[in-house]
Scaffold this motif. Sequence first.
Motif, short mmCIF file in Angstrom:
data_model
loop_
_atom_site.label_atom_id
_atom_site.label_comp_id
_atom_site.label_asym_id
_atom_site.label_seq_id
_atom_site.Cartn_x
_atom_site.Cartn_y
_atom_site.Cartn_z
N ASN A 283 -9.23 7.32 4.35
CA ASN A 283 -9.03 7.15 2.75
C ASN A 283 -9.09 6.30 1.75
O ASN A 283 -8.24 5.82 2.11
CB ASN A 283 -8.13 8.37 2.71
CG ASN A 283 -6.77 7.84 3.45
OD1 ASN A 283 -6.52 7.34 4.60
ND2 ASN A 283 -5.67 8.11 2.89
N ASN A 284 -9.13 6.32 0.58
CA ASN A 284 -9.37 5.45 -0.28
C ASN A 284 -7.95 4.80 -0.75
O ASN A 284 -7.09 3.52 -1.01
CB ASN A 284 -9.61 5.43 -1.49
CG ASN A 284 -11.40 4.97 -1.27
OD1 ASN A 284 -11.77 3.96 -0.88
ND2 ASN A 284 -11.98 5.82 -2.51
N ASN A 285 -6.58 5.91 -0.23
CA ASN A 285 -5.42 5.43 -1.03
C ASN A 285 -4.78 4.71 0.26
O ASN A 285 -3.38 4.48 0.07
CB ASN A 285 -4.47 6.76 -1.40
CG ASN A 285 -4.43 7.76 -0.56
OD1 ASN A 285 -5.38 7.56 0.27
ND2 ASN A 285 -3.97 8.62 -1.22
N GLY A 286 -4.95 4.70 1.38
CA GLY A 286 -3.72 4.66 2.51
C GLY A 286 -4.55 2.60 2.55
O GLY A 286 -4.71 2.31 2.18
N GLU A 287 -4.07 2.39 3.18
CA GLU A 287 -4.07 0.74 3.60
C GLU A 287 -4.82 0.62 5.36
O GLU A 287 -4.75 1.97 6.35
CB GLU A 287 -2.92 0.66 3.58
CG GLU A 287 -1.75 0.01 2.61
CD GLU A 287 -0.76 -0.30 3.08
OE1 GLU A 287 0.02 -0.86 1.91
OE2 GLU A 287 0.28 0.07 3.88
N THR A 288 -4.81 -0.11 5.13
CA THR A 288 -6.13 -0.92 6.11
C THR A 288 -5.42 -2.31 6.48
O THR A 288 -5.10 -2.75 4.87
CB THR A 288 -7.47 -0.41 6.48
OG1 THR A 288 -8.13 -1.15 7.18
CG2 THR A 288 -8.12 -1.72 4.67
N MET A 289 -6.14 -2.93 7.44
CA MET A 289 -5.30 -4.02 8.07
C MET A 289 -6.42 -4.60 8.98
O MET A 289 -6.67 -3.59 9.67
CB MET A 289 -4.07 -3.97 8.94
CG MET A 289 -3.56 -5.36 9.09
SD MET A 289 -1.84 -4.55 9.99
CE MET A 289 -1.89 -4.64 11.86
N LEU A 290 -6.62 -5.85 8.74
CA LEU A 290 -7.90 -6.75 9.75
C LEU A 290 -6.73 -7.72 10.08
O LEU A 290 -6.01 -8.24 9.64
CB LEU A 290 -8.54 -7.88 9.17
CG LEU A 290 -9.38 -8.88 9.57
CD1 LEU A 290 -10.01 -7.67 10.43
CD2 LEU A 290 -9.79 -9.70 8.42
N SER A 291 -6.43 -7.85 12.08
CA SER A 291 -5.38 -8.49 12.32
C SER A 291 -6.66 -9.54 12.92
O SER A 291 -7.66 -9.57 14.16
CB SER A 291 -5.41 -7.15 13.65
OG SER A 291 -4.49 -8.64 14.24
N VAL A 292 -6.71 -11.03 13.20
CA VAL A 292 -7.50 -12.25 13.38
C VAL A 292 -6.59 -12.76 14.57
O VAL A 292 -5.51 -13.17 14.17
CB VAL A 292 -7.33 -12.49 12.28
CG1 VAL A 292 -9.16 -14.20 13.32
CG2 VAL A 292 -8.61 -12.50 11.39
#
Length: 460
Positions: A283-292
């Motif tokens: 969903n566009n209004n949610g947050e996503t995280m990239l973990s490297v």
Amino acid sequence: MAFQEETLNLQMKYFVLVKPSNSTPSCILSLSTIDNRDIYNNLCQTVHVYRSSPIHDSDSSFDIFHVLKEALSKALCYYYPLAGKLVESADDGKRRVHCNPNAENYGVPFLEATANCTLSSLHYLDNNDLEIAKYLVFDPQDKSYPLVFKVTKFLCGGFTIGMGVLHAVCDGFGASQFLKSIVELSRGRTEPSVIPVWERERLVGSITKQPFPKSPMNNVAFSPFLNETSSTVIKKYCFKVEGEMIRRLKMSLRKENENLGFTTFEALAGFVWRSRARALKLNNNGETMLSVLVGMRRNLKDFEPLPKGYYGNSCVDANLVLKVSELNERPLYEIVKLIKETKNVGSTSEYVKNSIDTWETNGKESLKMKSGGAVTVLTEWRHLGFLNENVEFGGNEVVNVVPAPCNLFASVDMSIFTSSNKFDDENDPSMKGGVNLFTSLPVDAMPRFKEEIESLRFLS
């Protein structure tokens, strides 16, 4: 025992315990703060595919089971903690390795199997669908063994080595180092070229009054494929990202910003993160995280370097959080720039020390977030050396290495970049400089993700 799955039929013996060939210490070994993270309390299973050798085709005396067990037994004299058992302390909840050579269950479970088919009939596991790989590894009922093996011999004379390493005890570099030592000892060396080092106390943190926030995301995005009522099947896939596709991606990024310098990993990380978000319909209004995962084996300023031979976990998470709408709408070069900056911060001694102190402080309360697809964890295996000549048994050439779909990090979040395999190098010029991408996805999300990867062919 027999197993039938499509063309694969396996005959298996009951497993045996391979013990060190010489006496080893009886002791209890502590782990580092990083080793004790809950996400590492699982078995990392890999399948190493060895093509048949003309040398051994006419030599009926070559017995891979005997050769490997003998070399493993010698290697365990140096890596004896891998023959012990992982135990959780009732006092502090921390895990330790108990090494008791006199115990009945001391040793490495080793399972022999023979297949009714050739490796070529399985395409040497060079497939998009990895399901068959899980039948070539051993998953014992007792989960406290740090190391397990399953070796399968095929009608063609080739074989697979299914190696399972408990991530709490050994990381990817350590697993590669250990496998190389087995090969060296099988070739007649009296000791490994790299002597293993335990010294887990080097990466034990201190209690801090200013730990990192427990949750980097306030409003976690969700996927309709991964909600509690969804019955979507999750599978692991391998996508081939050709060298030309990577070149086009890099050229398009440079066209957007000529001053941006970046690596293949950084460019692909941004593209894969965005592609997964789109395929999962976050969903566009949610947050996503990239973990490297950022390694600390390189020399960091003001941080004591790890000794050569160290085989414990040596990575920290460098996390980048964006709203899904930002990830979709911002130019890709801006995303890649942010990833590069995040990696640079994660590579500083201050960040490494704070990360270890945070995990030590939080202990069992460390981050346990069910991301529902909102998190993408990226790690790189291209430099581990699993496909090098130094891990070949005699004339048997290792041609492919795949992570088995057996709950690596126990989530849909993990994606892995590996080098192209030997078949790509031999038969597919387009894969020169390419990357094999292993990722987990709901079956319903896979077609969209494949479209995203294929779109790289048409970048101008």
